[in-house]
Design an enzyme around this catalytic site. Structure first.
Site, PDB file in Angstrom:
ATOM      1  CE1 TYR A 233      -3.091  -2.936   0.150  1.00 52.46           C
ATOM      2  CE2 TYR A 233      -3.846  -2.192   2.294  1.00 52.46           C
ATOM      3  CZ  TYR A 233      -3.944  -3.060   1.224  1.00 52.46           C
ATOM      4  OH  TYR A 233      -4.904  -4.038   1.241  1.00 52.46           O
TER       5      TYR A 233
ATOM      6  CE  LYS B  10       2.491 -18.146  -0.957  1.00 53.66           C
ATOM      7  NZ  LYS B  10       1.809 -19.420  -0.660  1.00 53.66           N
TER       8      LYS B  10
ATOM      9  CG  ASP C 210      -7.230  -4.728   3.720  1.00 56.29           C
ATOM     10  OD1 ASP C 210      -8.326  -4.836   4.303  1.00 56.29           O
ATOM     11  OD2 ASP C 210      -7.050  -3.947   2.768  1.00 56.29           O
TER      12      ASP C 210
ATOM     13  CG  ASP D  70      -0.945 -20.363   0.996  1.00 56.61           C
ATOM     14  OD1 ASP D  70      -0.279 -20.260   2.044  1.00 56.61           O
ATOM     15  OD2 ASP D  70      -0.477 -20.863  -0.040  1.00 56.61           O
TER      16      ASP D  70
ATOM     17  CG  ASP E  15     -12.094  -7.023   5.182  1.00 55.95           C
ATOM     18  OD1 ASP E  15     -12.003  -6.437   6.283  1.00 55.95           O
ATOM     19  OD2 ASP E  15     -12.142  -6.414   4.097  1.00 55.95           O
TER      20      ASP E  15
END
Length: 372
Positions: A141, A192, A248, A224, A252
């Site tokens: 971001y 990751k 993020d 994942d 959610d």
């Protein structure tokens, strides 16, 4: 004490839910003998409409001059075509950077009476209680370089950079481990590292920081597999530590555990001024219809009292009132399975009524009774 904070209602249902959160803070202040001082300022789409900027200078100055900031939500489909720098979300990112709020705390807990609201099996979600600690000022971001390249036929390539320094990882890791010391003493660091160099650095630094917290267990998880485990076995998590983009998405996803994203609150701390906002988006399709769930915004106000003002008893009073309202069977439209629901304002009023009736037992902890 003077409770001084800036209110940035934003777009869509932002004004609907922040109105109720401010009302609840005023009720708590009256109950416990505090003064409340608020100012209201535009951000996001509303600011673009008024000033042409998603974060006007006056809004940022007001936020930096306050003791805390309560935000509603930003964004809407009519701004999707705006160029970079002129999107509502650009104002939110700039606000976070301006405040220096690098640590985003997103608690996820399931109320016993809302277990059935989750699409997951009751035996999976029951008694789930976790905290997502998301790094908020780095990663994709904010990384540079970023941009697009154009040719004769228009844009043909776009790129973003995921970047973290050791110092950025260290400071967010300390937040997670300190939080775990007050909980069940377990941190799951999500990355990751099997394919990303930045995640390999992340894992190395977090492991080193963990050595300073011998009472806290550390495990590493790939993002994942973590996403799958979050809906398969959420009780296996205590504190989830991760970078900006992964945090993020995972936070959610965690909304399905609580039954609705409208239930989730957040606190962004670590900088000059704390920023508090519900996790949900602007939901312009229901704006102004009294259908929005204000509990995420109200719970965010409780976090504001806790972290920015040190008012633990008052924060617990709000959280107890939320619990009491849920136990009493009050449901907003997103949670109602039988078609019977209360409006945004009615839920806020119920929380206020419960807080007004809170007594103080001998140990000083608030006890709430359900509002009728």
């Amino acid at each position: 004490m003077k409770i001084n904070f800036a209110v940035l209602p934003g777009d869509g249902i932002g004004p609907d839910v922040t109105r109720e959160a401010v009302k609840v803070v005023r009720t708590v202040a009256l109950r416990f003998g505090h003064d409340v001082e608020t100012t209201e300022h535009p951000i996001g789409g509303r600011a673009l409409d008024q000033t042409g900027e998603p974060l006007p200078r006056r809004t940022l100055e007001a936020a930096l001059g306050a003791s805390a900031v309560l935000l509603g939500a930003v964004g809407g489909p009519r701004y999707d075509g705006n160029p970079r720098g002129s999107k509502p979300e650009d104002g939110l990112l700039e606000l976070r950077r301006g405040l220096g709020a690098f640590a985003n705390l997103r608690p996820v807990a399931v109320h016993d009476d809302l277990v059935a609201a989750s699409p997951l099996k009751p035996e999976v979600v029951k008694r789930s209680n976790l905290l997502i600690v998301r790094e908020l000022l780095g990663g994709l971001y904010f990384g540079a370089p970023r941009g697009s390249e154009s040719g004769p036929s228009g844009p043909y390539r776009s790129y973003n950079t995921m970047s973290y320094t050791v110092a950025e990882i260290e400071r967010i890791a300390h937040v997670a481990f300190k939080a775990a010391l007050k909980r069940r003493r377990k941190v799951t660091s999500v990355d990751k590292a099997n394919v990303l160099e930045v995640s390999q650095l992340w894992r190395s630094v977090v492991t080193r920081v963990a050595s300073q917290y011998p009472l806290v267990d550390l495990e590493h998880a790939l993002v994942d597999s973590c996403a799958m485990r979050l809906v398969r076995d959420p009780r296996s998590f205590d504190v989830i530590l991760t970078e900006n983009l992964f945090g993020d998405i995972l936070s959610d996803e965690a909304a399905v555990i609580a039954g609705s994203i409208g239930m989730l609150a957040s606190a962004s701390i670590g900088g000059r001024v704390g920023l508090y906002e519900p996790v949900h988006g602007s939901a312009p399709d229901i704006a102004g219809q009294e259908k929005a769930n204000p509990l995420g915004a109200i719970a965010s106000a409780a976090l504001m009292l806790r972290y920015s003002f040190g008012l633990e008893v008052e924060a617990r009073a709000i959280e107890s009132a939320i619990e009491a309202a849920i136990s009493a069977g009050l449901r907003t439209a997103d949670l109602a399975s039988d078609g019977k629901w209360v409006t945004t304002g009615e839920m806020g009023n119920a929380i206020c009524k419960t807080i007004s009736g809170i007594g103080r037992p001998a140990d000083g902890a608030p006890v709430a009774t359900a509002a009728p």
